[in-house]
Design a protein around this motif. Sequence first.
Motif, PDB file in Angstrom:
ATOM      1  N   THR A 215      12.861   0.024  -6.068  1.00 51.88           N
ATOM      2  CA  THR A 215      12.959   0.896  -4.893  1.00 51.88           C
ATOM      3  C   THR A 215      11.574   1.227  -4.339  1.00 51.88           C
ATOM      4  OG1 THR A 215      14.130   2.801  -3.975  1.00 51.88           O
ATOM      5  CG2 THR A 215      12.965   3.179  -6.027  1.00 51.88           C
ATOM      6  N   ILE A 216      10.579   1.344  -5.204  1.00 55.06           N
ATOM      7  CA  ILE A 216       9.206   1.552  -4.720  1.00 55.06           C
ATOM      8  C   ILE A 216       8.759   0.358  -3.891  1.00 55.06           C
ATOM      9  CG2 ILE A 216       6.789   1.776  -5.412  1.00 55.06           C
ATOM     10  CD1 ILE A 216       7.872   3.170  -8.002  1.00 55.06           C
ATOM     11  N   ILE A 217       8.942  -0.837  -4.434  1.00 56.79           N
ATOM     12  CA  ILE A 217       8.455  -2.046  -3.773  1.00 56.79           C
ATOM     13  C   ILE A 217       9.192  -2.308  -2.470  1.00 56.79           C
ATOM     14  CG2 ILE A 217       8.281  -4.555  -3.967  1.00 56.79           C
ATOM     15  CD1 ILE A 217       7.824  -4.137  -7.008  1.00 56.79           C
ATOM     16  N   THR A 218      10.522  -2.206  -2.484  1.00 56.76           N
ATOM     17  CA  THR A 218      11.269  -2.525  -1.267  1.00 56.76           C
ATOM     18  C   THR A 218      10.984  -1.517  -0.160  1.00 56.76           C
ATOM     19  OG1 THR A 218      13.219  -1.360  -2.171  1.00 56.76           O
ATOM     20  CG2 THR A 218      13.107  -3.754  -2.480  1.00 56.76           C
ATOM     21  N   GLN A 219      10.831  -0.256  -0.504  1.00 57.01           N
ATOM     22  CA  GLN A 219      10.470   0.723   0.524  1.00 57.01           C
ATOM     23  C   GLN A 219       9.084   0.446   1.080  1.00 57.01           C
ATOM     24  OE1 GLN A 219      11.668   4.982   0.042  1.00 57.01           O
ATOM     25  NE2 GLN A 219      12.323   4.343  -2.003  1.00 57.01           N
ATOM     26  N   ALA A 220       8.148   0.132   0.189  1.00 56.58           N
ATOM     27  CA  ALA A 220       6.772  -0.124   0.638  1.00 56.58           C
ATOM     28  C   ALA A 220       6.697  -1.357   1.532  1.00 56.58           C
ATOM     29  CB  ALA A 220       5.863  -0.292  -0.572  1.00 56.58           C
ATOM     30  N   LEU A 221       7.541  -2.343   1.264  1.00 52.28           N
ATOM     31  CA  LEU A 221       7.549  -3.548   2.094  1.00 52.28           C
ATOM     32  C   LEU A 221       8.137  -3.299   3.480  1.00 52.28           C
ATOM     33  CD1 LEU A 221       8.789  -6.169  -0.538  1.00 52.28           C
ATOM     34  CD2 LEU A 221       6.540  -6.187   0.588  1.00 52.28           C
ATOM     35  N   GLU A 222       8.992  -2.268   3.609  1.00 51.66           N
ATOM     36  CA  GLU A 222       9.772  -2.094   4.836  1.00 51.66           C
ATOM     37  C   GLU A 222       9.363  -0.898   5.695  1.00 51.66           C
ATOM     38  OE1 GLU A 222      12.521  -3.942   6.125  1.00 51.66           O
ATOM     39  OE2 GLU A 222      11.670  -5.444   4.771  1.00 51.66           O
ATOM     40  N   ARG A 223       8.670   0.098   5.084  1.00 55.97           N
ATOM     41  CA  ARG A 223       8.375   1.287   5.882  1.00 55.97           C
ATOM     42  C   ARG A 223       7.113   1.982   5.403  1.00 55.97           C
ATOM     43  NH1 ARG A 223      13.278   5.473   4.439  1.00 55.97           N
ATOM     44  NH2 ARG A 223      13.003   5.603   2.180  1.00 55.97           N
ATOM     45  N   GLU A 224       6.792   3.082   6.072  1.00 53.82           N
ATOM     46  CA  GLU A 224       5.507   3.740   5.827  1.00 53.82           C
ATOM     47  C   GLU A 224       5.596   4.849   4.798  1.00 53.82           C
ATOM     48  OE1 GLU A 224       4.115   5.011   9.620  1.00 53.82           O
ATOM     49  OE2 GLU A 224       3.695   2.968  10.334  1.00 53.82           O
ATOM     50  N   ILE A 225       6.791   5.144   4.311  1.00 54.66           N
ATOM     51  CA  ILE A 225       6.957   6.146   3.259  1.00 54.66           C
ATOM     52  C   ILE A 225       7.762   5.548   2.107  1.00 54.66           C
ATOM     53  CG2 ILE A 225       6.862   8.095   4.864  1.00 54.66           C
ATOM     54  CD1 ILE A 225       9.946   8.342   4.495  1.00 54.66           C
ATOM     55  N   VAL A 280      -1.636  -2.042  -6.245  1.00 54.13           N
ATOM     56  CA  VAL A 280      -1.593  -3.503  -6.436  1.00 54.13           C
ATOM     57  C   VAL A 280      -1.116  -4.181  -5.151  1.00 54.13           C
ATOM     58  CG1 VAL A 280      -0.438  -5.388  -7.659  1.00 54.13           C
ATOM     59  CG2 VAL A 280      -1.286  -3.409  -8.937  1.00 54.13           C
ATOM     60  N   GLY A 281      -0.079  -3.640  -4.532  1.00 52.40           N
ATOM     61  CA  GLY A 281       0.431  -4.226  -3.297  1.00 52.40           C
ATOM     62  C   GLY A 281      -0.565  -4.151  -2.160  1.00 52.40           C
ATOM     63  N   THR A 282      -1.300  -3.048  -2.087  1.00 49.72           N
ATOM     64  CA  THR A 282      -2.334  -2.911  -1.059  1.00 49.72           C
ATOM     65  C   THR A 282      -3.451  -3.916  -1.297  1.00 49.72           C
ATOM     66  OG1 THR A 282      -1.827  -0.553  -0.807  1.00 49.72           O
ATOM     67  CG2 THR A 282      -3.964  -1.317   0.008  1.00 49.72           C
ATOM     68  N   ASP A 283      -3.898  -4.023  -2.546  1.00 50.05           N
ATOM     69  CA  ASP A 283      -4.988  -4.943  -2.876  1.00 50.05           C
ATOM     70  C   ASP A 283      -4.639  -6.395  -2.576  1.00 50.05           C
ATOM     71  OD1 ASP A 283      -6.451  -2.778  -3.743  1.00 50.05           O
ATOM     72  OD2 ASP A 283      -6.065  -3.120  -5.878  1.00 50.05           O
ATOM     73  N   HIS A 284      -3.366  -6.753  -2.702  1.00 56.39           N
ATOM     74  CA  HIS A 284      -2.936  -8.132  -2.468  1.00 56.39           C
ATOM     75  C   HIS A 284      -2.405  -8.348  -1.047  1.00 56.39           C
ATOM     76  CE1 HIS A 284      -3.170  -8.306  -6.893  1.00 56.39           C
ATOM     77  NE2 HIS A 284      -3.263  -9.591  -6.736  1.00 56.39           N
ATOM     78  N   ILE A 332       3.428  -6.369 -12.206  1.00 55.20           N
ATOM     79  CA  ILE A 332       3.698  -5.746 -10.909  1.00 55.20           C
ATOM     80  C   ILE A 332       3.449  -6.743  -9.783  1.00 55.20           C
ATOM     81  CG2 ILE A 332       2.812  -4.044  -9.260  1.00 55.20           C
ATOM     82  CD1 ILE A 332       2.453  -2.141 -11.676  1.00 55.20           C
ATOM     83  N   GLN A 333       2.342  -7.482  -9.847  1.00 59.66           N
ATOM     84  CA  GLN A 333       2.027  -8.443  -8.793  1.00 59.66           C
ATOM     85  C   GLN A 333       3.114  -9.519  -8.696  1.00 59.66           C
ATOM     86  OE1 GLN A 333       0.909 -11.859  -8.535  1.00 59.66           O
ATOM     87  NE2 GLN A 333       0.743 -11.520  -6.321  1.00 59.66           N
ATOM     88  N   ARG A 334       3.579 -10.025  -9.852  1.00 63.80           N
ATOM     89  CA  ARG A 334       4.652 -11.024  -9.851  1.00 63.80           C
ATOM     90  C   ARG A 334       5.935 -10.442  -9.245  1.00 63.80           C
ATOM     91  NH1 ARG A 334       4.626 -13.560 -15.987  1.00 63.80           N
ATOM     92  NH2 ARG A 334       2.420 -14.176 -16.098  1.00 63.80           N
ATOM     93  N   THR A 335       6.201  -9.183  -9.561  1.00 62.07           N
ATOM     94  CA  THR A 335       7.432  -8.545  -9.093  1.00 62.07           C
ATOM     95  C   THR A 335       7.384  -8.303  -7.590  1.00 62.07           C
ATOM     96  OG1 THR A 335       7.643  -7.470 -11.259  1.00 62.07           O
ATOM     97  CG2 THR A 335       8.996  -6.609  -9.471  1.00 62.07           C
ATOM     98  N   ILE A 336       6.259  -7.799  -7.092  1.00 64.08           N
ATOM     99  CA  ILE A 336       6.109  -7.600  -5.645  1.00 64.08           C
ATOM    100  C   ILE A 336       6.279  -8.926  -4.920  1.00 64.08           C
ATOM    101  CG2 ILE A 336       4.510  -6.968  -3.792  1.00 64.08           C
ATOM    102  CD1 ILE A 336       3.192  -4.990  -5.729  1.00 64.08           C
ATOM    103  N   ASP A 337       5.668  -9.976  -5.454  1.00 57.99           N
ATOM    104  CA  ASP A 337       5.732 -11.287  -4.809  1.00 57.99           C
ATOM    105  C   ASP A 337       7.172 -11.769  -4.690  1.00 57.99           C
ATOM    106  OD1 ASP A 337       4.018 -13.590  -3.823  1.00 57.99           O
ATOM    107  OD2 ASP A 337       5.266 -14.629  -5.276  1.00 57.99           O
TER     108      ASP A 337
END
Length: 353
Positions: A215-225, A280-284, A332-337
């Motif tokens: 839920t953290i990753i999918t929200q971060a990919l789709e919106r600003e909060i 991690v998501g920001t850095d990548h 985390i990086q593998r999961t975000i990807d």
Amino acid sequence: MDLNTALADRPVFVTGADGFVGSHLTERLVDLGADVHVFVRATSSGELNNIRHLTDSLTVHRGDLRDQHSVREALASLRDHSGIIVFHLAAQAHVGESWDRPYETVDTNVNGTLNLLQSIVDLDLDVTKVDTAGTSEEYGNVKEEMTDKHDRGEDGRVLLSERSPVNPTSVYATSKLAADFLTMNYHDAYGLPTVTTRMFNNYGPRQNPRYITGTIITQALEREIVELGNLEPKRDLCYVQDGVRGHLHVALAGSSGEQYVYGYGENISMRDWTNLILDVGTDHGYWERPEIVQDEGRYRPGDSDVEELLVGYEKLNEETGWEPQVSWEEGIQRTIDWYANNTDAWYGRVDWR
């Protein structure tokens, strides 16, 4: 341990094979050359969302764990096999949903486990190991009167091991504890070579996006909060491929009648875990860093939240050599990807829209 030689052509039966951990386990078993039989819930579409790419290498049995007949029929196909390993991962595995669907949770996790164990006994199958997957949630919170019964690390934190008292605080945790005890009952009564494994918070690709990491990753990919519930609890988070390796090590080298717990061996608050994922998501370059917002509507009911979980996996390490190999940052990086490149697999399943 040489997994290749140990599992080549070995008959294995996996319940919950199309689930999160089950699909990764099934994929690994196929890679290792095992004779893989999977038991998946029958649906009108017959879809295998997570293991469709493996179907040419599997024997698929469709049924329902709650239906003893379908479980028995699937297992009966292995009557002529020897040295069978059974991995029992099928479950209603979401803590929050166990409060919304308590009857289904108990029926699946308790009666389903009973159906599996009794069918193995009734069919007199030649099994070498039955691995029932438990959960760290079975430990719950440390009761004050039980404090002295717990092991502690050098820093004073409670280390949860096979010897630790249990205190389930949700319908899910209680149902999984019951499944653990049933598994041990069948070892004691019938000599079934069973083991139970308590995994500490697996995460990774293909996980239902309603779990914390997804839920953290999918929200971060789709919106600003990123809207979350209680961020104070601490969890010991283990990457799914390390979790799969744990199952394999226990099945091949664990002792029947024993329990094994494993995880990363370190814990982190959900606030810090959220920040680590967002960093991690920001850095990548997956997103510009979203804002974290807490929503009381996402808290667990009453006092049912577990405050802190931290594993001591020495027993598994000493007996089988298992230890985690994937760092939090790499996992985390593998999961975000995966979430970033497989939107169709999760877009309609999130709980934040």
